[in-house]
Motif scaffolding. Sequence first.
Motif, PDB file in Angstrom:
ATOM      1  N   ILE A  28       0.835  -1.210   0.000  1.00 32.61           N
ATOM      2  CA  ILE A  28       0.000   0.000   0.000  1.00 32.61           C
ATOM      3  C   ILE A  28       0.868   1.258   0.000  1.00 32.61           C
ATOM      4  O   ILE A  28       0.607   2.223  -0.734  1.00 32.61           O
ATOM      5  CB  ILE A  28      -0.943   0.000   1.213  1.00 32.61           C
ATOM      6  CG1 ILE A  28      -1.915  -1.178   1.118  1.00 32.61           C
ATOM      7  CG2 ILE A  28      -1.710   1.317   1.324  1.00 32.61           C
ATOM      8  CD1 ILE A  28      -2.647  -1.489   2.405  1.00 32.61           C
ATOM      9  N   ALA A  31       2.394   1.899  -3.413  1.00 34.86           N
ATOM     10  CA  ALA A  31       1.400   2.446  -4.349  1.00 34.86           C
ATOM     11  C   ALA A  31       1.154   3.922  -4.056  1.00 34.86           C
ATOM     12  O   ALA A  31       1.010   4.744  -4.973  1.00 34.86           O
ATOM     13  CB  ALA A  31       0.105   1.658  -4.247  1.00 34.86           C
ATOM     14  N   MET A  32       1.088   4.275  -2.777  1.00 33.83           N
ATOM     15  CA  MET A  32       0.904   5.669  -2.381  1.00 33.83           C
ATOM     16  C   MET A  32       2.088   6.514  -2.832  1.00 33.83           C
ATOM     17  O   MET A  32       1.934   7.594  -3.410  1.00 33.83           O
ATOM     18  CB  MET A  32       0.738   5.739  -0.855  1.00 33.83           C
ATOM     19  CG  MET A  32       0.619   7.134  -0.279  1.00 33.83           C
ATOM     20  SD  MET A  32       2.222   7.887   0.161  1.00 33.83           S
ATOM     21  CE  MET A  32       2.765   6.806   1.487  1.00 33.83           C
ATOM     22  N   ARG A  35       2.159   7.273  -6.529  1.00 33.73           N
ATOM     23  CA  ARG A  35       1.180   8.297  -6.923  1.00 33.73           C
ATOM     24  C   ARG A  35       1.780   9.700  -6.793  1.00 33.73           C
ATOM     25  O   ARG A  35       1.651  10.533  -7.697  1.00 33.73           O
ATOM     26  CB  ARG A  35      -0.067   8.190  -6.047  1.00 33.73           C
ATOM     27  CG  ARG A  35      -1.122   9.244  -6.322  1.00 33.73           C
ATOM     28  CD  ARG A  35      -2.259   9.179  -5.311  1.00 33.73           C
ATOM     29  NE  ARG A  35      -3.369  10.003  -5.706  1.00 33.73           N
ATOM     30  CZ  ARG A  35      -3.472  11.314  -5.465  1.00 33.73           C
ATOM     31  NH1 ARG A  35      -2.491  11.938  -4.829  1.00 33.73           N
ATOM     32  NH2 ARG A  35      -4.536  11.990  -5.864  1.00 33.73           N
ATOM     33  N   TYR A 116       5.686  11.048   1.704  1.00 40.84           N
ATOM     34  CA  TYR A 116       5.272   9.858   0.983  1.00 40.84           C
ATOM     35  C   TYR A 116       6.420   8.849   0.803  1.00 40.84           C
ATOM     36  O   TYR A 116       6.237   7.783   0.220  1.00 40.84           O
ATOM     37  CB  TYR A 116       4.710  10.232  -0.395  1.00 40.84           C
ATOM     38  CG  TYR A 116       5.638  11.064  -1.246  1.00 40.84           C
ATOM     39  CD1 TYR A 116       6.578  10.463  -2.070  1.00 40.84           C
ATOM     40  CD2 TYR A 116       5.566  12.450  -1.226  1.00 40.84           C
ATOM     41  CE1 TYR A 116       7.430  11.207  -2.850  1.00 40.84           C
ATOM     42  CE2 TYR A 116       6.413  13.213  -2.012  1.00 40.84           C
ATOM     43  CZ  TYR A 116       7.344  12.599  -2.814  1.00 40.84           C
ATOM     44  OH  TYR A 116       8.192  13.360  -3.579  1.00 40.84           O
ATOM     45  N   CYS A 138     -10.273   4.013   4.210  1.00 46.71           N
ATOM     46  CA  CYS A 138      -8.814   4.079   4.192  1.00 46.71           C
ATOM     47  C   CYS A 138      -8.160   2.814   4.731  1.00 46.71           C
ATOM     48  O   CYS A 138      -8.769   2.058   5.501  1.00 46.71           O
ATOM     49  CB  CYS A 138      -8.320   5.254   5.034  1.00 46.71           C
ATOM     50  SG  CYS A 138      -8.908   6.877   4.519  1.00 46.71           S
ATOM     51  N   ASP A 139      -6.911   2.618   4.318  1.00 47.32           N
ATOM     52  CA  ASP A 139      -6.034   1.643   4.963  1.00 47.32           C
ATOM     53  C   ASP A 139      -5.316   2.372   6.086  1.00 47.32           C
ATOM     54  O   ASP A 139      -4.710   3.440   5.865  1.00 47.32           O
ATOM     55  CB  ASP A 139      -5.007   1.090   3.968  1.00 47.32           C
ATOM     56  CG  ASP A 139      -5.629   0.139   2.961  1.00 47.32           C
ATOM     57  OD1 ASP A 139      -6.322  -0.799   3.385  1.00 47.32           O
ATOM     58  OD2 ASP A 139      -5.437   0.354   1.744  1.00 47.32           O
ATOM     59  N   ILE A 159      -4.581   6.095   4.374  1.00 45.39           N
ATOM     60  CA  ILE A 159      -4.408   6.143   2.930  1.00 45.39           C
ATOM     61  C   ILE A 159      -5.668   5.647   2.236  1.00 45.39           C
ATOM     62  O   ILE A 159      -6.150   4.543   2.512  1.00 45.39           O
ATOM     63  CB  ILE A 159      -3.202   5.272   2.508  1.00 45.39           C
ATOM     64  CG1 ILE A 159      -1.932   5.777   3.208  1.00 45.39           C
ATOM     65  CG2 ILE A 159      -3.026   5.280   0.997  1.00 45.39           C
ATOM     66  CD1 ILE A 159      -0.730   4.888   3.017  1.00 45.39           C
ATOM     67  N   LYS A 161      -8.225   3.914   0.037  1.00 50.24           N
ATOM     68  CA  LYS A 161      -8.203   2.665  -0.707  1.00 50.24           C
ATOM     69  C   LYS A 161      -8.425   2.908  -2.202  1.00 50.24           C
ATOM     70  O   LYS A 161      -7.903   2.180  -3.040  1.00 50.24           O
ATOM     71  CB  LYS A 161      -9.286   1.715  -0.171  1.00 50.24           C
ATOM     72  CG  LYS A 161      -8.917   0.955   1.087  1.00 50.24           C
ATOM     73  CD  LYS A 161     -10.035   0.029   1.498  1.00 50.24           C
ATOM     74  CE  LYS A 161      -9.580  -0.965   2.551  1.00 50.24           C
ATOM     75  NZ  LYS A 161      -8.609  -1.948   2.011  1.00 50.24           N
ATOM     76  N   LYS A 164      -5.212   5.878  -3.308  1.00 49.13           N
ATOM     77  CA  LYS A 164      -3.924   5.816  -2.602  1.00 49.13           C
ATOM     78  C   LYS A 164      -3.415   7.188  -2.146  1.00 49.13           C
ATOM     79  O   LYS A 164      -2.214   7.367  -1.918  1.00 49.13           O
ATOM     80  CB  LYS A 164      -2.847   5.129  -3.468  1.00 49.13           C
ATOM     81  CG  LYS A 164      -3.241   3.741  -3.951  1.00 49.13           C
ATOM     82  CD  LYS A 164      -3.633   2.830  -2.801  1.00 49.13           C
ATOM     83  CE  LYS A 164      -4.105   1.471  -3.288  1.00 49.13           C
ATOM     84  NZ  LYS A 164      -4.626   0.615  -2.193  1.00 49.13           N
TER      85      LYS A 164
END
Length: 213
Positions: A28, A31-32, A35, A116, A138-139, A159, A161, A164
């Motif tokens: 996760i 991926a964030m 972005r 990030y 969110c995660d 974060i 879902k 992200k």
Amino acid sequence: MKKSIFIFVGVIVANIAIAQYDPKALEILEAMSKRYKTITAFEASLTSTLVNESAGVKDEFKGKLTVKGDKYRLELEEQHVYNNGTTVWTYLPASKEVNVDNFDPKSEDLNPSKFYEMYKKGFKYLLMGDKTEAGVVCDEIDLVPEKKDAQYFKVKMMISKKDKSVQNFTMFDRSGNKYKYVITKFVPNVKVDDTYFTFDPKKHPGVEVVDLR
């Protein structure tokens, strides 16, 4: 019997060690990070809340964070922080004072321009589960510094879902303070000149410059 107990305890310890570098959390976070890396510069409106339950403190401030590469400018009601990648100016409007210091990336546990990427070095991470924040699912991920003497003993990130994006993050320091930053507006790929990240005393008549370099 004793051997079985030792094996059981060993399995628990091993599971805890693995959980500290949770692969699901890492997926996760990656991926964030991906972005935000595609964004050249951005502005984020945010709400900052300081809570210390034992001291009965709860303060809320609104502010703006502008980031371009390694540079950032953080504006809160009580202070403005300018960082052009080499020098940091901390301006206190109420007292008309600005403290100037060299920027050392290694001395900052948390750099606003790299929020990030902070998980990549010096942090353990664990996915805590799902949580809805302001209507966004969110995660919830906890980051724990590997250094025992770090300024903050935990950072909690929420974060989205769906895309992200970071909805908010909370920093917990060792004196019982919790600093929560909620991103209320996010504008990607803004055009901003590099001079925006340098404090200019000429634009603040009467300011006292305290050079700590």
